[in-house]
Design a protein around this motif. Structure first.
Motif, mmCIF file in Angstrom:
data_model
loop_
_atom_site.group_PDB
_atom_site.id
_atom_site.type_symbol
_atom_site.label_atom_id
_atom_site.label_comp_id
_atom_site.label_asym_id
_atom_site.label_seq_id
_atom_site.Cartn_x
_atom_site.Cartn_y
_atom_site.Cartn_z
ATOM 1 N N UNK A 1 7.657 53.767 -47.801
ATOM 2 C CA UNK A 1 7.648 52.459 -48.129
ATOM 3 C C UNK A 1 8.801 51.640 -47.363
ATOM 4 N N UNK A 2 9.918 52.292 -47.001
ATOM 5 C CA UNK A 2 11.076 51.546 -46.185
ATOM 6 C C UNK A 2 10.409 51.330 -44.892
ATOM 7 N N UNK A 3 9.590 52.055 -44.433
ATOM 8 C CA UNK A 3 9.223 51.901 -42.977
ATOM 9 C C UNK A 3 8.245 50.881 -42.859
ATOM 10 N N UNK A 4 7.492 50.853 -44.118
ATOM 11 C CA UNK A 4 6.376 49.707 -44.219
ATOM 12 C C UNK A 4 7.081 48.228 -44.259
ATOM 13 N N UNK A 5 8.288 48.231 -45.119
ATOM 14 C CA UNK A 5 8.991 47.122 -45.314
ATOM 15 C C UNK A 5 9.530 46.584 -44.218
ATOM 16 N N UNK A 6 10.250 47.560 -43.305
ATOM 17 C CA UNK A 6 10.782 47.135 -42.054
ATOM 18 C C UNK A 6 9.729 46.412 -40.903
ATOM 19 N N UNK A 7 8.702 47.104 -40.965
ATOM 20 C CA UNK A 7 7.661 46.557 -40.271
ATOM 21 C C UNK A 7 7.090 45.054 -40.852
ATOM 22 N N UNK A 8 6.775 44.817 -41.857
ATOM 23 C CA UNK A 8 6.363 43.720 -42.551
ATOM 24 C C UNK A 8 7.442 42.612 -42.548
ATOM 25 N N UNK A 9 8.798 43.024 -42.661
ATOM 26 C CA UNK A 9 9.949 41.940 -42.432
ATOM 27 C C UNK A 9 9.871 41.625 -41.079
ATOM 28 N N UNK A 10 9.913 42.395 -39.957
ATOM 29 C CA UNK A 10 9.687 42.179 -38.888
ATOM 30 C C UNK A 10 8.601 41.224 -38.179
ATOM 31 N N UNK A 11 7.532 41.667 -38.883
ATOM 32 C CA UNK A 11 6.088 40.710 -38.522
ATOM 33 C C UNK A 11 6.432 39.377 -39.206
ATOM 34 N N UNK B 1 16.585 62.550 -39.883
ATOM 35 C CA UNK B 1 17.777 63.311 -40.122
ATOM 36 C C UNK B 1 17.955 64.775 -40.233
ATOM 37 N N UNK B 2 16.726 65.369 -40.093
ATOM 38 C CA UNK B 2 16.474 66.878 -39.851
ATOM 39 C C UNK B 2 16.001 67.073 -38.844
ATOM 40 N N UNK B 3 15.727 68.514 -38.317
ATOM 41 C CA UNK B 3 15.013 68.809 -37.060
ATOM 42 C C UNK B 3 13.720 69.026 -37.018
ATOM 43 N N UNK B 4 12.920 68.590 -38.209
ATOM 44 C CA UNK B 4 11.463 68.315 -38.034
ATOM 45 C C UNK B 4 11.087 67.376 -37.148
ATOM 46 N N UNK B 5 9.480 67.355 -37.220
ATOM 47 C CA UNK B 5 8.956 66.290 -36.473
ATOM 48 C C UNK B 5 7.983 65.605 -37.284
ATOM 49 N N UNK B 6 7.962 64.201 -37.261
ATOM 50 C CA UNK B 6 7.224 63.384 -38.005
ATOM 51 C C UNK B 6 5.863 63.595 -37.726
ATOM 52 N N UNK B 7 4.785 63.401 -38.652
ATOM 53 C CA UNK B 7 3.340 63.550 -38.889
ATOM 54 C C UNK B 7 2.679 62.586 -37.706
ATOM 55 N N UNK B 8 1.861 62.843 -36.751
ATOM 56 C CA UNK B 8 1.239 62.116 -35.916
ATOM 57 C C UNK B 8 0.551 60.697 -36.659
ATOM 58 N N UNK B 9 -0.234 61.029 -37.348
ATOM 59 C CA UNK B 9 -0.646 59.777 -38.261
ATOM 60 C C UNK B 9 0.379 58.772 -38.869
ATOM 61 N N UNK B 10 1.469 59.302 -39.124
ATOM 62 C CA UNK B 10 2.596 58.461 -39.382
ATOM 63 C C UNK B 10 3.283 57.523 -38.482
ATOM 64 N N UNK B 11 3.485 58.455 -37.266
ATOM 65 C CA UNK B 11 3.810 57.787 -36.132
ATOM 66 C C UNK B 11 2.859 56.790 -35.610
ATOM 67 N N UNK B 12 1.593 56.864 -35.850
ATOM 68 C CA UNK B 12 0.491 56.169 -35.425
ATOM 69 C C UNK B 12 0.748 54.746 -36.363
ATOM 70 N N UNK B 13 0.977 54.986 -37.552
ATOM 71 C CA UNK B 13 1.130 53.831 -38.526
ATOM 72 C C UNK B 13 2.258 52.905 -38.137
ATOM 73 N N UNK B 14 3.324 53.397 -37.647
ATOM 74 C CA UNK B 14 4.452 52.750 -37.429
ATOM 75 C C UNK B 14 4.825 52.441 -36.005
ATOM 76 N N UNK B 15 3.471 52.348 -35.407
ATOM 77 C CA UNK B 15 3.566 52.015 -33.931
ATOM 78 C C UNK B 15 4.522 50.859 -33.557
ATOM 79 N N UNK B 16 5.155 51.281 -32.401
ATOM 80 C CA UNK B 16 6.364 50.097 -32.015
ATOM 81 C C UNK B 16 7.838 50.497 -32.615
#
Length: 169
Positions: free
Chosen positions: A74-84, A100-115
């Motif tokens: 939701x935060x990532x979505x809000x940030x994207x929409x506020x910018x747009x 904040x951790x050593x994990x890697x974000x899911x590729x589909x999430x990275x595609x959704x937050x392109x840019x």
């Protein structure tokens, strides 16, 4: 009526708006929420690290684990929409997700937050970092944070005001 009384009344009538304005400012009469801005202003302090390449732009920063639960999305979505929502001014704003951790974000999430820039590391930001969205100015100073579950329309107004009056970024 004597001239002194008339002069005194004129003085009182002219001084009343200033006196009432001072009282309203001093005691906060009519001020809702403590100010005109929605975000909480933070004493500016320089921030480096992953933000260095983004200097010269306004940066909306979020902190979350790579697994990114519903609140994170939701935060990532809000940030994207506020910018747009800034229209042609959107190019003055960048987004940064600090993992904040050593994990890697899911590729589909990275595609959704392109840019959106994604980085890992530790930045010294005040408060519960994962609960807020932070704003860094074009000079690289942390200057504002938005509350948990922010109201996007109020964030948009804050950014519009900043972009309108700022010649930076």
């Amino acid at each position: 009526m004597s001239a002194r009384i008339k002069l005194g009344l004129v003085f009182v009538v002219c001084a009343a708006p200033f006196a009432l304005g001072w009282l309203a400012y001093e005691f906060g009469w009519g001020v809702k929420g403590g100010g005109a801005n929605y975000g909480e202003l933070i004493a500016p302090r320089p921030v480096d690290g992953p933000l260095a390449p983004l200097k010269g732009k306004w940066v909306l920063v979020t902190f979350d684990a790579a697994t990114c639960d519903g609140a994170c999305e939701r935060k990532l979505y809000i940030v994207r929409q506020v910018r747009k929502a800034q229209g042609k001014e959107a190019e003055r704003i960048e987004r940064l997700w600090m993992v904040t951790d050593a994990g890697r974000p899911k590729p589909e999430l990275l595609a959704a937050i392109e840019g959106c820039h994604v980085a890992s590391g530790d930045l010294d930001f005040p408060g519960e970092r994962a609960q807020h969205i932070y704003l860094v100015d074009p000079l690289g100073n942390l200057m504002m944070r938005f509350p948990k579950d922010p109201d996007p329309s109020r964030m948009i107004k804050d950014l519009q005001r900043l972009l309108k009056y700022s010649g930076f970024g």
